[in-house]
Each structure stands twice: as C-alpha cells, then as structure tokens.
Scaffold this motif. Structure first.
Motif, mmCIF file in Angstrom:
data_model
loop_
_atom_site.group_PDB
_atom_site.id
_atom_site.type_symbol
_atom_site.label_atom_id
_atom_site.label_comp_id
_atom_site.label_asym_id
_atom_site.label_seq_id
_atom_site.Cartn_x
_atom_site.Cartn_y
_atom_site.Cartn_z
ATOM 1 N N TRP A 157 0.835 -1.203 0.000
ATOM 2 C CA TRP A 157 0.000 0.000 0.000
ATOM 3 C C TRP A 157 0.872 1.257 0.000
ATOM 4 O O TRP A 157 0.734 2.123 -0.860
ATOM 5 C CB TRP A 157 -0.911 -0.025 1.207
ATOM 6 C CG TRP A 157 -1.954 1.049 1.281
ATOM 7 C CD1 TRP A 157 -2.153 2.091 0.415
ATOM 8 C CD2 TRP A 157 -2.950 1.177 2.285
ATOM 9 N NE1 TRP A 157 -3.208 2.861 0.841
ATOM 10 C CE2 TRP A 157 -3.730 2.318 1.984
ATOM 11 C CE3 TRP A 157 -3.270 0.441 3.420
ATOM 12 C CZ2 TRP A 157 -4.786 2.733 2.779
ATOM 13 C CZ3 TRP A 157 -4.335 0.859 4.203
ATOM 14 C CH2 TRP A 157 -5.085 1.980 3.881
ATOM 15 N N ALA B 178 -6.918 5.820 -9.837
ATOM 16 C CA ALA B 178 -8.078 4.951 -9.621
ATOM 17 C C ALA B 178 -7.628 3.540 -9.260
ATOM 18 O O ALA B 178 -8.162 2.915 -8.339
ATOM 19 C CB ALA B 178 -8.968 4.930 -10.867
ATOM 20 N N ARG B 179 -6.619 3.042 -9.945
ATOM 21 C CA ARG B 179 -6.092 1.713 -9.623
ATOM 22 C C ARG B 179 -5.454 1.698 -8.237
ATOM 23 O O ARG B 179 -5.598 0.757 -7.476
ATOM 24 C CB ARG B 179 -5.105 1.267 -10.687
ATOM 25 C CG ARG B 179 -5.797 0.839 -11.971
ATOM 26 C CD ARG B 179 -4.801 0.469 -13.058
ATOM 27 N NE ARG B 179 -5.462 -0.094 -14.222
ATOM 28 C CZ ARG B 179 -6.075 0.601 -15.163
ATOM 29 N NH1 ARG B 179 -6.137 1.911 -15.074
ATOM 30 N NH2 ARG B 179 -6.635 0.005 -16.194
ATOM 31 N N TRP C 298 -7.984 1.364 -5.500
ATOM 32 C CA TRP C 298 -8.426 -0.019 -5.278
ATOM 33 C C TRP C 298 -7.382 -0.814 -4.496
ATOM 34 O O TRP C 298 -7.721 -1.665 -3.673
ATOM 35 C CB TRP C 298 -8.800 -0.691 -6.602
ATOM 36 C CG TRP C 298 -10.171 -0.264 -7.011
ATOM 37 C CD1 TRP C 298 -10.503 0.642 -7.971
ATOM 38 C CD2 TRP C 298 -11.385 -0.682 -6.404
ATOM 39 N NE1 TRP C 298 -11.860 0.809 -8.004
ATOM 40 C CE2 TRP C 298 -12.431 0.002 -7.063
ATOM 41 C CE3 TRP C 298 -11.708 -1.562 -5.375
ATOM 42 C CZ2 TRP C 298 -13.775 -0.167 -6.716
ATOM 43 C CZ3 TRP C 298 -13.044 -1.735 -5.024
ATOM 44 C CH2 TRP C 298 -14.050 -1.042 -5.698
ATOM 45 N N ILE D 162 -8.037 0.216 -0.940
ATOM 46 C CA ILE D 162 -9.254 -0.397 -0.385
ATOM 47 C C ILE D 162 -8.998 -1.851 -0.021
ATOM 48 O O ILE D 162 -9.325 -2.300 1.090
ATOM 49 C CB ILE D 162 -10.433 -0.254 -1.374
ATOM 50 C CG1 ILE D 162 -10.833 1.214 -1.502
ATOM 51 C CG2 ILE D 162 -11.615 -1.113 -0.939
ATOM 52 C CD1 ILE D 162 -11.730 1.528 -2.690
ATOM 53 N N VAL D 163 -8.405 -2.602 -0.932
ATOM 54 C CA VAL D 163 -8.142 -4.018 -0.681
ATOM 55 C C VAL D 163 -7.159 -4.188 0.474
ATOM 56 O O VAL D 163 -7.386 -4.996 1.387
ATOM 57 C CB VAL D 163 -7.639 -4.726 -1.960
ATOM 58 C CG1 VAL D 163 -7.125 -6.124 -1.664
ATOM 59 C CG2 VAL D 163 -8.754 -4.778 -3.002
ATOM 60 N N TYR E 242 -10.635 9.432 -4.184
ATOM 61 C CA TYR E 242 -11.206 8.571 -5.224
ATOM 62 C C TYR E 242 -12.691 8.829 -5.450
ATOM 63 O O TYR E 242 -13.145 8.894 -6.596
ATOM 64 C CB TYR E 242 -10.964 7.112 -4.867
ATOM 65 C CG TYR E 242 -11.500 6.127 -5.873
ATOM 66 C CD1 TYR E 242 -11.068 6.140 -7.189
ATOM 67 C CD2 TYR E 242 -12.434 5.172 -5.513
ATOM 68 C CE1 TYR E 242 -11.556 5.241 -8.121
ATOM 69 C CE2 TYR E 242 -12.927 4.261 -6.427
ATOM 70 C CZ TYR E 242 -12.488 4.300 -7.731
ATOM 71 O OH TYR E 242 -12.978 3.410 -8.649
#
Length: 152
Positions: A19, A52-53, A56, A59-60, A98
């Motif tokens: 991250w 944007a990627r 994600w 978030i994950v 985001y």
C-alpha cells in the motif's frame, strides 16, 4: 498454530509495504514523470487512471489489514488500536480523493472542453481541488511510513 501466528505479521507487513509503496511510486515517481513527458490533458488522464487503480489497492489492503489486525495474536490492545487508526485514516484519505475529488475534477475538465481547464472559468476551483488532492496524498503517504513501522 504457531506457524500461522508467525506468518500473519509477515503478511501484515507485506500488505503495508504494498500500500505505502504504491503511494510513493505513483505520487513521487510515476505522476511527475508522466506530467514531464506528456501534455497536461493527456498526463491528467493517465495519472487519473493510475490513481483509480491505486485507490483499489488502498481499499483491498485496508480491508485485509483491518482483518489481520483484528485477529493478530502478536498485537496488544494499544498497538492494535493505533494500527487500526492509521489504516482508517489512510483509507479515509484514499476514499476522499477517489470518490470525491477525482470525479469532481474530471467533471470540471469535461465542462472546460477542448481548450482545457486552465483556459476555463473552472480553473480556480480545479486548482483548489487538485491542491487538496495532493495534500491528502501527502498525508496518506506519510501515514504509510507509520503503517509500515507499526505493521512490523
């Protein structure tokens, strides 16, 4: 059970590094490179897609890290709480950019038309949003250092 207990901190650290590393690589290497090589409009599109990627990834990683923190046998209550606070703060930064700023900035770019947002009456609003976005990225990436250190 002892083997699993030893693996969980390593997985937690790996996710924290993924991250934080994605934030550092995108914000301080990829984005400046793209803006240095392409025109502002094209660069904005490319970096927007990368952001944007990266959201994600955030978030994950946040969901997985929160799960790992909840069931981590090596974390006392105080350390667990501080880790969860850092994860939540980083996730809040990522989601604000985001879900809030990126769509609003894309809308302003669309309203500006082919002349570009700098030549439009939306420039000031866009610049403020962009500045807030950069500040949130800086905060999230600084918190990434804390996350890596607390995940060990």
């Amino acid at each position: 059970m002892a083997g699993r207990a030893a693996v969980l901190p390593a997985v937690r650290l790996l996710l924290a590094v993924l991250w934080a590393g994605s934030l550092w690589a995108l914000g301080y290497v990829a984005a400046p490179t793209v803006f240095g090589m392409l025109g502002t409009g094209q660069a904005g599109d490319v970096v927007g897609a990368l952001l944007a990627r990266q959201a994600w990834i955030a978030i994950v990683c946040a969901v997985l890290l929160l799960g790992l923190a909840r069931f981590a046998p090596d974390l006392d209550a105080k350390r667990r709480r501080s880790l969860v606070i850092v994860i939540a703060a980083m996730l809040a930064c990522a989601l604000a950019v985001y879900l809030g700023l990126q769509p609003a900035m894309a809308h302003l770019r669309e309203l500006a038309g082919p002349a570009g947002v700098r030549a439009s009456p939306y420039w000031t609003q866009f610049a403020v949003m962009h500045g807030v976005s950069q500040l949130l990225h800086l905060v999230e990436s600084a918190l990434g250092v804390v996350l890596v250190l607390k995940s060990r």
